[in-house]
Design a protein around this motif. Structure first.
Motif, mmCIF file in Angstrom:
data_model
loop_
_atom_site.group_PDB
_atom_site.id
_atom_site.type_symbol
_atom_site.label_atom_id
_atom_site.label_comp_id
_atom_site.label_asym_id
_atom_site.label_seq_id
_atom_site.Cartn_x
_atom_site.Cartn_y
_atom_site.Cartn_z
ATOM 1 N N LEU A 308 0.819 -1.204 0.000
ATOM 2 C CA LEU A 308 0.000 0.000 0.000
ATOM 3 C C LEU A 308 0.854 1.255 0.000
ATOM 4 C CD1 LEU A 308 -2.777 -1.107 2.515
ATOM 5 C CD2 LEU A 308 -3.057 -0.725 0.061
ATOM 6 N N SER A 311 1.538 2.487 -3.422
ATOM 7 C CA SER A 311 0.434 3.227 -4.027
ATOM 8 C C SER A 311 0.433 4.675 -3.549
ATOM 9 C CB SER A 311 -0.895 2.552 -3.674
ATOM 10 O OG SER A 311 -0.954 1.250 -4.228
ATOM 11 N N TYR A 312 0.734 4.867 -2.263
ATOM 12 C CA TYR A 312 0.833 6.232 -1.729
ATOM 13 C C TYR A 312 1.959 7.003 -2.410
ATOM 14 C CZ TYR A 312 2.670 9.803 1.408
ATOM 15 O OH TYR A 312 3.191 10.972 1.907
ATOM 16 N N TRP A 315 1.187 7.901 -6.060
ATOM 17 C CA TRP A 315 0.240 9.000 -6.177
ATOM 18 C C TRP A 315 0.920 10.336 -5.874
ATOM 19 C CZ3 TRP A 315 -4.299 9.849 -8.269
ATOM 20 C CH2 TRP A 315 -4.993 11.009 -7.922
ATOM 21 N N VAL A 321 -2.401 5.934 -9.629
ATOM 22 C CA VAL A 321 -2.539 4.803 -8.715
ATOM 23 C C VAL A 321 -1.692 3.646 -9.229
ATOM 24 C CG1 VAL A 321 -4.846 5.476 -7.984
ATOM 25 C CG2 VAL A 321 -4.564 3.925 -9.929
ATOM 26 N N SER A 322 -1.453 2.686 -8.370
ATOM 27 C CA SER A 322 -0.718 1.489 -8.753
ATOM 28 C C SER A 322 -1.679 0.303 -8.642
ATOM 29 C CB SER A 322 0.499 1.288 -7.838
ATOM 30 O OG SER A 322 1.215 0.133 -8.178
ATOM 31 N N PRO A 323 -2.456 0.024 -9.694
ATOM 32 C CA PRO A 323 -3.523 -0.986 -9.567
ATOM 33 C C PRO A 323 -3.011 -2.369 -9.223
ATOM 34 C CG PRO A 323 -3.182 -0.359 -11.874
ATOM 35 C CD PRO A 323 -2.395 0.601 -11.051
ATOM 36 N N ARG A 325 -0.424 -3.276 -7.455
ATOM 37 C CA ARG A 325 -0.025 -3.404 -6.055
ATOM 38 C C ARG A 325 -1.214 -3.243 -5.115
ATOM 39 N NH1 ARG A 325 6.344 -1.663 -5.935
ATOM 40 N NH2 ARG A 325 6.751 -2.488 -8.005
ATOM 41 N N LEU A 326 -2.193 -2.452 -5.513
ATOM 42 C CA LEU A 326 -3.415 -2.362 -4.715
ATOM 43 C C LEU A 326 -4.149 -3.705 -4.711
ATOM 44 C CD1 LEU A 326 -4.879 1.135 -5.675
ATOM 45 C CD2 LEU A 326 -4.072 0.397 -3.426
ATOM 46 N N VAL A 327 -4.255 -4.339 -5.870
ATOM 47 C CA VAL A 327 -4.911 -5.640 -5.959
ATOM 48 C C VAL A 327 -4.143 -6.683 -5.146
ATOM 49 C CG1 VAL A 327 -5.500 -7.538 -7.518
ATOM 50 C CG2 VAL A 327 -6.022 -5.180 -8.167
ATOM 51 N N ALA A 329 -2.212 -6.113 -2.529
ATOM 52 C CA ALA A 329 -2.425 -5.831 -1.106
ATOM 53 C C ALA A 329 -3.781 -6.343 -0.655
ATOM 54 C CB ALA A 329 -2.308 -4.325 -0.852
ATOM 55 N N ALA A 330 -4.813 -6.151 -1.494
ATOM 56 C CA ALA A 330 -6.146 -6.658 -1.160
ATOM 57 C C ALA A 330 -6.147 -8.183 -1.075
ATOM 58 C CB ALA A 330 -7.160 -6.179 -2.204
#
Length: 378
Positions: A308, A311-312, A315, A321-323, A325-327, A329-330
């Motif tokens: 996460l 992604s910060y 931005w 956004v970094s899709p 890495r967000l996915v 992390a989820a």
């Protein structure tokens, strides 16, 4: 501006913080509650901020001379005292921790205040806050009765000190904008601190296993954890490190990139790696045992925090956004509760799989983007 290189004195200084990171991670071994996490974070802030202050002053000054080397080594001694105090920071060593930090900040203020030109005025900013506010607060907290309010009185005072340090670059951002920074030096320095944290993950893998029986399951567990550590390295140094340097070199406001991406963003990245390292220490040596919630939370939660943080930083650098890495992390957070009843080795394999898929996807995405750029130029 001539490219500034990291000096040997800075690299030697970093060795102190290898020990300091080990001591901070030790606070979380066998104690994984939210209270322990909060206390470890409050202790880590001054350790990290001491390193950041030294790194920034080495960036804006020529420190490759006897006077500044001695200053850096003196700050290093303060860092060493802080590290020695960490195991007993909730007790009598709280005084040593606070006094060592205050002393280090006073030395840094002296180094900055004797600079030339605009650099001299920086002492009114975050260096003054460290020497005149947060340093005394840390010492005052250390002098409090360790049992007062169950130890939370000291933590509360130290939390205020940490907030003062962390908020100083925001409060004095206009003043800091007057300083010229060397854009190649800072990315290298913060990358080196992340390597220190990744080194702690290697210690977390090897130290608990070295003194136990080494069967096939333990060796596979070590190998899997090492793969995870390599994957964490790859996510930063294969893509993010160059992007961060490019952002700093091309930014209209270097001050904002340094504050948001390096000072704050790397604090989160490093904290995530330290959490993973502690998780390794509680996991690798017992591959057949089901993980308790604490070690599993550190292992998976630290990894999610690390992802996460990218992604910060992305931005803050590019407003993008970094899709992937967000996915990822989820996915890590979704898997976390499902791993509770599985053997520790299974939890390690699942985490290595998620990070491996993420690295493969990003490898193909970057390669495809590069080919499209080459075709457009042709």
């Amino acid at each position: 501006m001539e490219e500034k290189r990291v000096t040997w004195a800075e690299l030697y200084f970093d060795l102190v913080f290898v020990f300091a990171v080990t001591q901070v991670s030790g606070l979380l071994h066998h104690r994984h509650g939210w209270g322990e996490l909060a206390r470890a974070a409050v202790v880590f802030v001054p350790v990290y901020w001491c390193w950041v202050g030294t790194t920034v002053q080495a960036n804006i000054r020529d420190v490759d001379n006897p006077r500044d080397r001695l200053g850096i080594f003196t700050v290093g001694l303060g860092g060493l005292f802080m590290a020695l105090a960490v195991p007993g920071v909730d007790g009598a060593r709280g005084v040593l921790f606070g006094a060592a930090y205050w002393g280090a900040r006073l030395v840094l203020l002296g180094l900055i205040a004797t600079g030339r030109g605009r650099v001299r005025r920086v002492w009114f900013g975050p260096y003054g806050v460290g020497a005149l506010i947060s340093g005394p607060l840390l010492l005052a907290g250390g002098l409090l009765d360790a049992q007062l309010m169950g130890g939370w009185a000291r933590t509360a005072v130290w939390s205020v000190a940490a907030l003062c340090d962390l908020s100083a670059p925001v409060l004095f951002r206009r003043l800091l904008a007057k300083v010229s920074y060397h854009p190649a030096h800072l990315p290298e320095r913060f990358g080196l601190f992340l390597l220190i944290a990744l080194g702690e993950s290697i210690v977390g893998i090897g130290a608990p296993v070295a003194a136990t029986h080494l069967g096939a399951a333990e060796l596979v567990s070590v190998a899997t954890a090492f793969v995870i550590s390599c994957e964490l390295w790859w996510l930063y140094f294969n893509y993010a490190a160059d992007a961060m340097r490019h952002s700093l070199e091309t930014a209209e406001s270097q001050r904002d990139v340094i504050r948001r991406v390096f000072s704050y963003g790397h604090f989160v990245l490093i904290a995530g790696v330290i959490a993973v390292a502690v998780g390794f220490g509680e996991t690798v040596a017992k591959p057949d045992d089901a993980l308790a919630a604490g070690p599993l939370g550190l292992l998976y939660g630290g990894c999610a925090l690390y992802l996460l943080a990218f992604s910060y930083t992305r931005w803050m650098m590019f407003r993008m956004v970094s899709p992937t890495r967000l996915v990822a992390a989820a996915a890590v957070l979704v898997l976390l509760p499902l791993m509770v009843r599985l053997p520790a080795l299974g939890a390690l394999v699942a985490l290595a799989g998620v990070l491996g898929v993420l690295n493969l996807v990003e490898y193909h995405r970057v390669g495809r983007a590069r080919r499209l750029d080459e075709a457009a130029i042709a």
